[in-house]
Enzyme design. Sequence first.
Site, PDB file in Angstrom:
ATOM      1  N   GLY A   1       0.769  -1.235   0.000  1.00 19.02           N
ATOM      2  CA  GLY A   1       0.000   0.000   0.000  1.00 19.02           C
ATOM      3  C   GLY A   1       0.799   1.283   0.000  1.00 19.02           C
TER       4      GLY A   1
ATOM      5  N   SER B   1       6.440 -10.765  -4.968  1.00 20.14           N
ATOM      6  CA  SER B   1       5.574 -10.716  -6.146  1.00 20.14           C
ATOM      7  C   SER B   1       6.058  -9.648  -7.109  1.00 20.14           C
ATOM      8  CB  SER B   1       4.146 -10.412  -5.717  1.00 20.14           C
ATOM      9  OG  SER B   1       4.124  -9.232  -4.957  1.00 20.14           O
TER      10      SER B   1
ATOM     11  N   ILE C   1       1.120  -6.177  -9.128  1.00 17.72           N
ATOM     12  CA  ILE C   1      -0.198  -6.521  -9.651  1.00 17.72           C
ATOM     13  C   ILE C   1      -0.927  -5.224  -9.972  1.00 17.72           C
ATOM     14  CG2 ILE C   1      -2.414  -7.596  -9.149  1.00 17.72           C
ATOM     15  CD1 ILE C   1      -0.946  -9.680  -7.518  1.00 17.72           C
ATOM     16  N   THR C   2      -0.984  -4.333  -8.994  1.00 27.65           N
ATOM     17  CA  THR C   2      -1.675  -3.063  -9.244  1.00 27.65           C
ATOM     18  C   THR C   2      -0.768  -1.860  -8.978  1.00 27.65           C
ATOM     19  OG1 THR C   2      -2.469  -3.110  -6.984  1.00 27.65           O
ATOM     20  CG2 THR C   2      -3.935  -3.997  -8.648  1.00 27.65           C
TER      21      THR C   2
ATOM     22  N   THR D   1       8.372  -6.009  -5.407  1.00 27.75           N
ATOM     23  CA  THR D   1       9.765  -6.239  -5.023  1.00 27.75           C
ATOM     24  C   THR D   1      10.525  -7.021  -6.094  1.00 27.75           C
ATOM     25  OG1 THR D   1       9.366  -6.015  -2.665  1.00 27.75           O
ATOM     26  CG2 THR D   1      11.225  -7.380  -3.307  1.00 27.75           C
TER      27      THR D   1
ATOM     28  N   ASP E   1     -10.394 -10.581  -2.322  1.00 27.42           N
ATOM     29  CA  ASP E   1      -9.205 -11.175  -1.714  1.00 27.42           C
ATOM     30  C   ASP E   1      -9.517 -11.888  -0.390  1.00 27.42           C
ATOM     31  OD1 ASP E   1      -6.564 -11.767  -1.471  1.00 27.42           O
ATOM     32  OD2 ASP E   1      -5.934  -9.776  -0.801  1.00 27.42           O
TER      33      ASP E   1
ATOM     34  N   LYS F   1      -4.192   0.655   2.681  1.00 26.39           N
ATOM     35  CA  LYS F   1      -5.174  -0.382   3.028  1.00 26.39           C
ATOM     36  C   LYS F   1      -5.541  -0.296   4.501  1.00 26.39           C
ATOM     37  CE  LYS F   1      -3.442  -3.706  -0.322  1.00 26.39           C
ATOM     38  NZ  LYS F   1      -2.591  -4.882  -0.479  1.00 26.39           N
TER      39      LYS F   1
END
Lengths: 483, 483
Positions: free
Chosen positions: A170, A196, A199-200, A205, A258, A288
Site C-alpha cells: 500500500g 511478487s 499486480i496493481t 519487489t 481477496d 489499506k
Amino acid sequence: MDLKVRPIELDAAGKTIAIINNHDAKELGVRPMERIIITKGNKKMCVIINTTADRFVKRGEIIVYHEVREALKLKNSDIVHAKPRGALESKKYIKEKVRGKELEYKKYKAIIFDVIQRNLNDLEISSLITALEINGMTEQEVYDVTKIIVETGKRVNFKGAVVDKHSVGGVPGDKTTLMFVPIIAASGLTIPKTSSRSITSAAGTADRMEALAPVEFSISQIKKIVDKTGGCIVWGGAVDLAPADDLFIQIEHPLNLDPLFIPSIMSKKISMGSKYLVIDMPSGPDAKIKTGKDFDDISKKFLHIAHKFGIKTRCVMTDARQPLGRNIGPLLEAREALENIIMPKEKNLINKVIVLSNTLMKLAGRKENAMEIIESGLAEEKLREIIKYQGGNEDIKPEMLQPGKFRHEIRSKESGRVKYINIKTIAVKAKMCGAPDDKKAGIIMQKQLNDTVKKHETLYTLYSESRNKMNQAAKGDVGFIVK
Amino acid sequence: MDLKVRPIELDAAGKTIAIINNHDAKELGVRPMERIIITKGNKKMCVIINTTADRFVKRGEIIVYHEVREALKLKNSDIVHAKPRGALESKKYIKEKVRGKELEYKKYKAIIFDVIQRNLNDLEISSLITALEINGMTEQEVYDVTKIIVETGKRVNFKGAVVDKHSVGGVPGDKTTLMFVPIIAASGLTIPKTSSRSITSAAGTADRMEALAPVEFSISQIKKIVDKTGGCIVWGGAVDLAPADDLFIQIEHPLNLDPLFIPSIMSKKISMGSKYLVIDMPSGPDAKIKTGKDFDDISKKFLHIAHKFGIKTRCVMTDARQPLGRNIGPLLEAREALENIIMPKEKNLINKVIVLSNTLMKLAGRKENAMEIIESGLAEEKLREIIKYQGGNEDIKPEMLQPGKFRHEIRSKESGRVKYINIKTIAVKAKMCGAPDDKKAGIIMQKQLNDTVKKHETLYTLYSESRNKMNQAAKGDVGFIVK
C-alpha cells in the site's frame, strides 16, 4: 462414447478444455462448462466441455486443446472414450458456503482438490470466492484452508533459522525488502524471500530486484542460493509452492476480491519453513490500513494463524502517508536501495528498514543492531553477494542505474508547506509513465511531507522511456496539498 | 496496436473471444479475461482476451473466434486495431453488491448493459449472481431489474385480453399447460404461452408439446398462430424476448443458483403483454414449496412486482405430493393430456387444470367454467386447432403415441396402502430411462397415494428405447412407502 481426436494448436491458459458437437454433448448428457472424463489407454483426464455446431465440430469428433493433447499424448485421429463426470461433491460444499454455513476441513479439502484437478470451473471458483468474501471465514476455516494449501503444495527445507517478512502493501516506493534481506542474512539468519511482481502498483519487489539481478528460479536453484548466502530476493510466481493458491489468485485478481489473503500469505511462509516472521502494515489515510482498528483486526487474524502453525510473528504499523524514500519505479527504487545501503541518508526509508529488521532479529533472539550492520558495510557486502549468486553484476554502482530519457517536472502552484501527499495519485502517475513494464519509468520526489515549498518549485519529476506516456502522466491533479 | 487477423473455425458459444500473444497483451496492458476493443473500418467490438505463448500465436497476430469474425466481417490477414477497454463502471457496482449495498436503477442498468454487450465476463457475472443470492434484493431492486430486462428486450402485442400461467415447478408429470391453454383460449382469452424445455426434470412443457407439434418459432410466427387461434404452446428459448435474462440463466444454471427468478419470470410476462396471470405453486414435502410459509413468502414477492406492473395475479397452491396424473415423460405426458381433454378421467390432473383455469378466467372477468369447456368438446377442438397452426397433426389420437419398446414393472414388496411417494425418486427414474431426450422414455404409475396394494403388485412401469438405461433405472429404492 468413442470420439475421434482433432488437436488444436492453442493452449487454454492451463485449463483442460475439449470441444464436441452439440448432439454428442446432449447424448452424453453434458452441457457447456460441465465436465467429461476422457480415456486413452490407461490415461484419463477430466476436461471441461465446450460445445459447438456441426460446421465446426462434426458428430463423433473431439477437439482438444494443447494441455489435453500433451497430458494424454494424443495424435490426430486417435480414438478416445468419453463419459460424463459424475456430480462433484465440492459443488455442494460451495453451495453450502453460499448459504452461509461454516465448512469443515474435509469439505475444503474436497474443494481444493477439485480446484487443483481443474474439476471446478472458473464460474464455480468465482462463486466460492464471492461467497467467502461476503460470508467470511471463521478462525477454524482460515486455519484449515491454510493447512490444505500447504499440504497440496511443496515444502522446502533451508539450513539455519528461517525467517521472513511480509508487507500487506500500500505504500509507493517501498524498497524495504532490498535492504532488509541483506541485513537479516548478514546477521546470520536465513531469509529465502519470495516476492511478487506488481499486480496493481508501480513496482513489486521482484520488479525492483530485477533491476539488479535475475529473479526467476526453480526451488532447487533458490535452495542453492540461500544455502550459500543466507538470503535471496526472488519472484515467487515461478516457484509453484502452492498450486491451489496460484489458481485462486487467477480468479481473485480479475474480481478484485481477496478473501483468502491470510491463507495465501501464511501458506507460503509455512512451506518455506519460516519460524520467525515480521508483518509490515503500512498505514495512512490512502493505504489499506487506515486506522488503528484496521491494524488490530488484521494483526489478530495473522497472529492467530501464525501461532497455530508455530511461527513467532510480530505485526508492525509503518508510515504510509507518503512514498517511502524519494524514488518510485523499478530501476529508481533499486538505485535508492543501493545508495542507502552504501550510505544511509533517506530518513523515512532507513527508519522503516531499521525498525522492521530489529523487530525480527529480536524476535529470533539475535542481539545485532540493523544500523550497525549497515554502517559496518556488512549489509552492502551481503546484498552484492546475493546479487552475484542470483546472476547479477555484483559490482553495480548507483550511477549505472539511469532512469527513462524523458523527464518532466511537476511544480507547485502555491508557496507554503507540504500538508498532504495523495499516495494513490503518485502511484498512478508512476504507472502512467510506464512502470513497472518500463523499468526505467518512475518518479523522483523533490518534496516530502512538511517540506517548505516556493511557488513554481518542483514537487516531483516524472521519468519515462515514452514522451507520450510521460505527457499523459503530467496531466491532472498533482496529489499535493501545499499551504 | 495493429494486429493481423487469423480466424479460427470455432465458435465460443456466443462469447466474443480473441487470442493474442502474451507479449502483445502485456504491451496493451491487459491480462487474460480482460477486454480489448478491436476496430476494423467503422466497425468495433469489445472482445475478451485469451493470451498464449509464441508457439501458438505470434506477436502481431490475433486469433478471432467465429462470433468476432462474423461481427467485424474479418478475413484472414486483415489488419485490425486493438486498444484496451477502459475500466467498467459496472464492475464497481458488482463489488458494491458484494459489499452488501442496495443498488439503484442506473447501476443495474449499467450492469445489464455490460452483460448484454458481453463486456462483463462469466467470472464477473458469477460473482454478481452469488452476491445477489447471498445478500438478496430489496423489492425496489427486483422491480428495477425486471424493468431493465424488459426495456432491453422485445415486446409483443397480441389481440385481445392477454393472460398467462406460470408454474414454479417441482411436480413430475405436470402436463397442466397442455390442457389449460386450450381451455383458456376457448374461453376467448388470448394466451401466448412460452414454455421451457426440461432443465433438470424429466420433461418441460416444450418437450411435452413437441410430441404433438413443432414448438420452435420466431416472434412473428408466434404472433400469427396466436392471432388465429388465441393460444399457443411454444418453446420460449427461441424467442429471444429478454437477452439479459438468457445470459444470466447461462451462468445461473451451472451454479444452480436462481436469485433472479422473479425478474426472469415476470419480465417475460410483461414483454408478452399479459394483463392477468395465475401462478401455480406445487407444494409438498419434496417440492420447492414445502410449507404454507414458503408459499406466502414467494407469493408476496410475485404479487408485489405483478401489481407494480399492472398485472392482475393470483397464486395458487397445488398438490405436489405425487406425480400429476399417471404418466411421466414427454410422449406419455402428451398422450395423457390428450386423453383427458377428450374425456376427463385422471382426477388429480383434472382437478388442478380446473382450479387453475377457473381462477384465471374469474380474474379476467369471465364467467365460463373449465369443466364445461372440456365436456362440450371446445377444449379438444381448440387444442387440435393449436396443433394444426403449430404444424402438427390435428387428427392425432392417443393410441398413435406409443412409449419406448422396452418396459419393466416395479413391484411392491409389501401389501398395504400407498402412504408416501417420493416425487424426486420417480423423476430421477424417468430421467434415467432417457427422458426428456428420448421422448418415448418415461413412467406410467399404476398406483397413486392411498391406493391399496398387494404384495408383488405393480407400482409403476418404466419405458425406454434403451434396455440398458431401463435396467439402470430399475435399480435402487422404488420411492414408495406401502404399509
